[in-house]
Design a protein around this motif. Sequence first.
Motif, PDB file in Angstrom:
ATOM      1  N   SER A 111      -0.138  12.974  -3.349  1.00  0.00           N
ATOM      2  CA  SER A 111       0.086  11.808  -4.204  1.00  0.00           C
ATOM      3  C   SER A 111       1.499  11.245  -4.086  1.00  0.00           C
ATOM      4  N   ALA A 112       2.383  11.907  -3.359  1.00  0.00           N
ATOM      5  CA  ALA A 112       3.759  11.421  -3.216  1.00  0.00           C
ATOM      6  C   ALA A 112       3.777  10.093  -2.471  1.00  0.00           C
ATOM      7  N   HIS A 113       4.677   9.199  -2.890  1.00  0.00           N
ATOM      8  CA  HIS A 113       4.768   7.890  -2.241  1.00  0.00           C
ATOM      9  C   HIS A 113       5.127   8.046  -0.772  1.00  0.00           C
ATOM     10  N   MET A 114       6.108   8.900  -0.493  1.00  0.00           N
ATOM     11  CA  MET A 114       6.420   9.243   0.894  1.00  0.00           C
ATOM     12  C   MET A 114       6.063  10.706   1.095  1.00  0.00           C
ATOM     13  N   CYS A 115       4.917  10.960   1.682  1.00  0.00           N
ATOM     14  CA  CYS A 115       4.515  12.336   1.985  1.00  0.00           C
ATOM     15  C   CYS A 115       5.195  12.779   3.282  1.00  0.00           C
ATOM     16  N   LYS A 116       4.964  14.016   3.682  1.00  0.00           N
ATOM     17  CA  LYS A 116       5.605  14.523   4.904  1.00  0.00           C
ATOM     18  C   LYS A 116       5.101  13.807   6.151  1.00  0.00           C
ATOM     19  N   HIS A 117       3.858  13.297   6.098  1.00  0.00           N
ATOM     20  CA  HIS A 117       3.314  12.573   7.253  1.00  0.00           C
ATOM     21  C   HIS A 117       4.003  11.220   7.421  1.00  0.00           C
ATOM     22  N   VAL A 118       4.252  10.555   6.287  1.00  0.00           N
ATOM     23  CA  VAL A 118       5.010   9.304   6.328  1.00  0.00           C
ATOM     24  C   VAL A 118       6.432   9.572   6.803  1.00  0.00           C
ATOM     25  N   ALA A 119       7.055  10.628   6.282  1.00  0.00           N
ATOM     26  CA  ALA A 119       8.424  10.971   6.701  1.00  0.00           C
ATOM     27  C   ALA A 119       8.471  11.232   8.201  1.00  0.00           C
ATOM     28  N   LYS A 157      -3.839   8.865   8.926  1.00  0.00           N
ATOM     29  CA  LYS A 157      -3.379   7.528   9.318  1.00  0.00           C
ATOM     30  C   LYS A 157      -2.253   7.097   8.391  1.00  0.00           C
ATOM     31  N   VAL A 158      -1.147   6.724   8.994  1.00  0.00           N
ATOM     32  CA  VAL A 158       0.030   6.286   8.238  1.00  0.00           C
ATOM     33  C   VAL A 158       0.300   4.818   8.556  1.00  0.00           C
ATOM     34  N   THR A 159       0.558   4.042   7.521  1.00  0.00           N
ATOM     35  CA  THR A 159       0.928   2.633   7.683  1.00  0.00           C
ATOM     36  C   THR A 159       2.251   2.402   6.969  1.00  0.00           C
ATOM     37  N   ILE A 160       3.177   1.762   7.662  1.00  0.00           N
ATOM     38  CA  ILE A 160       4.492   1.441   7.093  1.00  0.00           C
ATOM     39  C   ILE A 160       4.682  -0.065   7.197  1.00  0.00           C
ATOM     40  N   LEU A 161       4.877  -0.716   6.065  1.00  0.00           N
ATOM     41  CA  LEU A 161       5.086  -2.164   6.019  1.00  0.00           C
ATOM     42  C   LEU A 161       6.534  -2.447   5.642  1.00  0.00           C
ATOM     43  N   VAL A 162       7.148  -3.388   6.340  1.00  0.00           N
ATOM     44  CA  VAL A 162       8.535  -3.739   6.044  1.00  0.00           C
ATOM     45  C   VAL A 162       8.650  -5.255   5.934  1.00  0.00           C
ATOM     46  N   ASP A 163       9.456  -5.694   4.973  1.00  0.00           N
ATOM     47  CA  ASP A 163       9.667  -7.127   4.788  1.00  0.00           C
ATOM     48  C   ASP A 163      10.491  -7.683   5.947  1.00  0.00           C
ATOM     49  N   PRO A 164      10.251  -8.941   6.314  1.00  0.00           N
ATOM     50  CA  PRO A 164      11.113  -9.568   7.325  1.00  0.00           C
ATOM     51  C   PRO A 164      12.525  -9.730   6.779  1.00  0.00           C
ATOM     52  N   LEU A 165      13.486  -9.792   7.662  1.00  0.00           N
ATOM     53  CA  LEU A 165      14.871  -9.969   7.235  1.00  0.00           C
ATOM     54  C   LEU A 165      15.006 -11.331   6.556  1.00  0.00           C
ATOM     55  N   PRO A 166      15.474 -11.372   5.295  1.00  0.00           N
ATOM     56  CA  PRO A 166      15.599 -12.653   4.591  1.00  0.00           C
ATOM     57  C   PRO A 166      16.525 -13.625   5.325  1.00  0.00           C
ATOM     58  N   ARG A 167      16.235 -14.916   5.177  1.00  0.00           N
ATOM     59  CA  ARG A 167      16.994 -15.940   5.896  1.00  0.00           C
ATOM     60  C   ARG A 167      18.484 -15.871   5.566  1.00  0.00           C
ATOM     61  N   GLU A 177      12.168  -2.957   0.146  1.00  0.00           N
ATOM     62  CA  GLU A 177      11.676  -3.808   1.233  1.00  0.00           C
ATOM     63  C   GLU A 177      10.700  -3.083   2.151  1.00  0.00           C
ATOM     64  N   ILE A 178      10.294  -1.880   1.772  1.00  0.00           N
ATOM     65  CA  ILE A 178       9.429  -1.102   2.649  1.00  0.00           C
ATOM     66  C   ILE A 178       8.352  -0.402   1.817  1.00  0.00           C
ATOM     67  N   GLU A 179       7.142  -0.318   2.365  1.00  0.00           N
ATOM     68  CA  GLU A 179       6.018   0.331   1.682  1.00  0.00           C
ATOM     69  C   GLU A 179       5.369   1.335   2.621  1.00  0.00           C
ATOM     70  N   PHE A 180       4.834   2.420   2.044  1.00  0.00           N
ATOM     71  CA  PHE A 180       4.212   3.488   2.825  1.00  0.00           C
ATOM     72  C   PHE A 180       2.787   3.745   2.335  1.00  0.00           C
ATOM     73  N   TYR A 181       1.913   4.039   3.288  1.00  0.00           N
ATOM     74  CA  TYR A 181       0.539   4.419   2.952  1.00  0.00           C
ATOM     75  C   TYR A 181       0.112   5.544   3.892  1.00  0.00           C
ATOM     76  N   CYS A 182      -0.599   6.537   3.341  1.00  0.00           N
ATOM     77  CA  CYS A 182      -1.110   7.637   4.156  1.00  0.00           C
ATOM     78  C   CYS A 182      -2.476   8.051   3.615  1.00  0.00           C
ATOM     79  N   THR A 183      -3.357   8.459   4.508  1.00  0.00           N
ATOM     80  CA  THR A 183      -4.712   8.853   4.099  1.00  0.00           C
ATOM     81  C   THR A 183      -4.797  10.297   3.627  1.00  0.00           C
TER      82      THR A 183
END
Length: 239
Positions: A167-175, A102-112, A157-163
């Motif tokens: 240990s890499a912040h962006m693993c191949k599944h996130v990529a 399971k991969v989750t990608i969070l992104v900040d909203p575009l600043p005003r 402005e972006i965060e990645f999570y994978c199960t």
Amino acid sequence: MAWYKDMYPSMSVEELKAKAQRSLADAERSGGHLTPVTVTSRTICRSWWGKAWCRNMETYLDYTNRLPRGRSYVRNGAVIDLSIREGKAEALVQGSEWRPYKVTILVDPLPRERMEKISRLCSRELDSMEELIAGHFPKSLESLLTERGTLFPTPGEIEFYCTCPDSAHMCKHVAAAMYGIGVRLDENPFYFFIFRGIDVERLVKKTLDSRVESMLSHGDVKNDRIIDDKEVENLFHLK
């Protein structure tokens, strides 16, 4: 990490495809509805939006060693589900284990303030704005809106999570999921506006308001193409 390599050895493309198909079949049997990412051309993305998303991601220099594996995974059908909503993308990416990760990608909203800048840029090119809203990308705005930190998210402005155990912040599944977002933008560019929390109607309104304000501010400027009352009388022989 030697432990990681020993416990989860590399798979062949055929093994990866077979596991992905099995996971899709299992989901269907259990009543689940998955929306896999399908790459249909030699390049992962074909549209301006998809390519621009991927180019922006590839500037995240900390993650370049995971990108080739991610490209291979998305091309070979490993992203078996991907959904996009405001500020969040979720994916299931098949890996070496029986169950997909399971991969989750969070992104900040575009600043005003950045939204204001984009509105000002677009107000100079109303025809370009119409193209933008129609799902195309006007060349006249390309250099302005692809400038780093304008429209597309920066690494901060972006965060990645994978199960997965990598240990890499962006693993191949996130990529793979990130490239999958590019494919989704090929299918519908408005996913980008949804993902970044951009209210398209508000963007259009602000653009038009900015254009009107600009026109009004120049309302008293003499223009050779505008004739005055005396010239009108002479033109139509009015006395």
